[in-house]
Write an enzyme that holds these catalytic residues in place. Sequence first.
Site, PDB file in Angstrom:
ATOM      1  N   ASN A   1       0.914  -1.317  -0.200  1.00 17.63           N
ATOM      2  CA  ASN A   1      -0.029  -0.302   0.022  1.00 17.63           C
ATOM      3  C   ASN A   1       1.049   1.210  -0.123  1.00 17.63           C
ATOM      4  O   ASN A   1       1.694   1.254   0.769  1.00 17.63           O
ATOM      5  CB  ASN A   1      -0.853  -0.086   1.250  1.00 17.63           C
ATOM      6  CG  ASN A   1      -0.746  -0.222   2.527  1.00 17.63           C
ATOM      7  OD1 ASN A   1       0.843  -0.635   2.648  1.00 17.63           O
ATOM      8  ND2 ASN A   1      -1.122   0.488   3.535  1.00 17.63           N
TER       9      ASN A   1
ATOM     10  N   GLU B   1       0.382   5.271   0.658  1.00 16.66           N
ATOM     11  CA  GLU B   1      -0.292   6.464   1.099  1.00 16.66           C
ATOM     12  C   GLU B   1      -0.279   7.511   0.659  1.00 16.66           C
ATOM     13  O   GLU B   1       1.127   7.886  -0.088  1.00 16.66           O
ATOM     14  CB  GLU B   1      -0.474   6.167   2.703  1.00 16.66           C
ATOM     15  CG  GLU B   1      -1.229   4.834   3.045  1.00 16.66           C
ATOM     16  CD  GLU B   1      -1.533   4.619   4.563  1.00 16.66           C
ATOM     17  OE1 GLU B   1      -0.817   5.483   5.142  1.00 16.66           O
ATOM     18  OE2 GLU B   1      -2.339   3.851   4.737  1.00 16.66           O
TER      19      GLU B   1
ATOM     20  N   CYS C   1     -10.744  -3.160  -4.331  1.00 14.13           N
ATOM     21  CA  CYS C   1      -9.631  -4.322  -4.652  1.00 14.13           C
ATOM     22  C   CYS C   1     -10.546  -5.372  -5.529  1.00 14.13           C
ATOM     23  O   CYS C   1     -10.108  -6.093  -6.030  1.00 14.13           O
ATOM     24  CB  CYS C   1      -8.756  -4.672  -3.771  1.00 14.13           C
ATOM     25  SG  CYS C   1      -7.748  -3.328  -3.449  1.00 14.13           S
TER      26      CYS C   1
ATOM     27  N   CYS D   1     -10.277  -5.209   0.208  1.00 11.08           N
ATOM     28  CA  CYS D   1     -11.301  -4.245   0.391  1.00 11.08           C
ATOM     29  C   CYS D   1     -12.163  -4.117  -0.972  1.00 11.08           C
ATOM     30  O   CYS D   1     -11.892  -4.956  -1.884  1.00 11.08           O
ATOM     31  CB  CYS D   1     -10.751  -2.682   0.389  1.00 11.08           C
ATOM     32  SG  CYS D   1     -10.190  -2.026  -0.909  1.00 11.08           S
TER      33      CYS D   1
ATOM     34  N   CYS E   1      -4.313   0.629  -2.519  1.00  8.73           N
ATOM     35  CA  CYS E   1      -4.168  -0.413  -2.024  1.00  8.73           C
ATOM     36  C   CYS E   1      -3.082  -1.379  -2.549  1.00  8.73           C
ATOM     37  O   CYS E   1      -2.700  -1.210  -3.678  1.00  8.73           O
ATOM     38  CB  CYS E   1      -5.401  -1.381  -1.751  1.00  8.73           C
ATOM     39  SG  CYS E   1      -6.868  -0.554  -1.161  1.00  8.73           S
TER      40      CYS E   1
ATOM     41  N   GLU F   1      -2.950  -4.418  -2.922  1.00 11.62           N
ATOM     42  CA  GLU F   1      -3.500  -5.391  -4.148  1.00 11.62           C
ATOM     43  C   GLU F   1      -3.606  -4.720  -5.469  1.00 11.62           C
ATOM     44  O   GLU F   1      -3.177  -5.388  -6.565  1.00 11.62           O
ATOM     45  CB  GLU F   1      -5.219  -6.165  -3.779  1.00 11.62           C
ATOM     46  CG  GLU F   1      -5.122  -6.836  -2.275  1.00 11.62           C
ATOM     47  CD  GLU F   1      -5.453  -5.735  -1.167  1.00 11.62           C
ATOM     48  OE1 GLU F   1      -4.693  -4.529  -1.364  1.00 11.62           O
ATOM     49  OE2 GLU F   1      -6.157  -6.457  -0.265  1.00 11.62           O
TER      50      GLU F   1
HETATM   51  N1  THU Z   1      -5.346  -1.406   2.529  1.00  9.31           N
HETATM   52  C1  THU Z   1      -4.784  -2.448   1.496  1.00  9.31           C
HETATM   53  O1  THU Z   1      -3.686  -1.845   0.912  1.00  9.31           O
HETATM   54  N2  THU Z   1      -5.496  -3.409   1.277  1.00  9.31           N
HETATM   55  C2  THU Z   1      -6.804  -3.453   1.737  1.00  9.31           C
HETATM   56  O2  THU Z   1      -7.130  -4.848   1.413  1.00  9.31           O
HETATM   57  C3  THU Z   1      -7.274  -2.930   2.844  1.00  9.31           C
HETATM   58  C4  THU Z   1      -6.719  -1.543   3.061  1.00  9.31           C
HETATM   59  C5  THU Z   1      -4.805  -0.304   2.869  1.00  9.31           C
HETATM   60  C6  THU Z   1      -5.296   1.353   2.365  1.00  9.31           C
HETATM   61  C7  THU Z   1      -4.452   2.038   3.596  1.00  9.31           C
HETATM   62  O3  THU Z   1      -3.445   2.553   3.157  1.00  9.31           O
HETATM   63  C8  THU Z   1      -4.385   1.205   4.736  1.00  9.31           C
HETATM   64  O4  THU Z   1      -4.440   0.037   4.300  1.00  9.31           O
HETATM   65  C9  THU Z   1      -5.593   1.371   5.791  1.00  9.31           C
HETATM   66  O5  THU Z   1      -7.027   1.463   5.169  1.00  9.31           O
END
Ligand code: THU
Length: 158
Positions: A58, A60, A111, A108, A69, A71
């Site tokens: 991930n 940010e 994704c 999520c 994300c 994925e």
């Molecule tokens: N996140 C992911 O990378 N994948 C997921 O399936 C759930 C959430 C990340 C997004 C954000 O950077 C952090 O987790 C918190 O939501």
Amino acid sequence: MKIELLVDAVPRHSVDPVQRALLDAAIEALDRAYAPYSGFRVAAAVRLANGSVVVGTNQENASYPVGICAERVALSTANSLAPGEVVEAMAITYRPPSGAARVPLAPCGMCRQALVEQHARQQSPLELILAAEEGDVWRVADARDLLPLAFTPADLNG
Ligand code: THU
């Protein structure tokens, strides 16, 4: 209508070595997540039909919605490096701010939509291997099972 969620919970020690290797690649990538705002690190590793493994973490952003994300980073990277190559499996792992977890993380909603699109692109199932750094592994043979009644390219034709 009955919608079934098809998830197999497997004790860690009995995970197939091929799946285990993909999960290890994801765990190894956790340190490369960029998650200064949530502190929640996620990593995904995909295995392509040509045998190569591509990871994503991930990423940010100070403008929070810009973050992406793990994925979708992994899928986009794989499709950019090897367009047309079938993505056979994706392992997903995470480390919450509190440290190592035991309960697997499912992708999520956004994704899941990207995974459904990947199925449409390649016309073959994409297996998911979900696990924290410890504890049981959940296996989903077809990522589409996590998004029943999905919107797909076919829907665009009415
Ligand atoms: N996140 C992911 O990378 N994948 C997921 O399936 C759930 C959430 C990340 C997004 C954000 O950077 C952090 O987790 C918190 O939501």
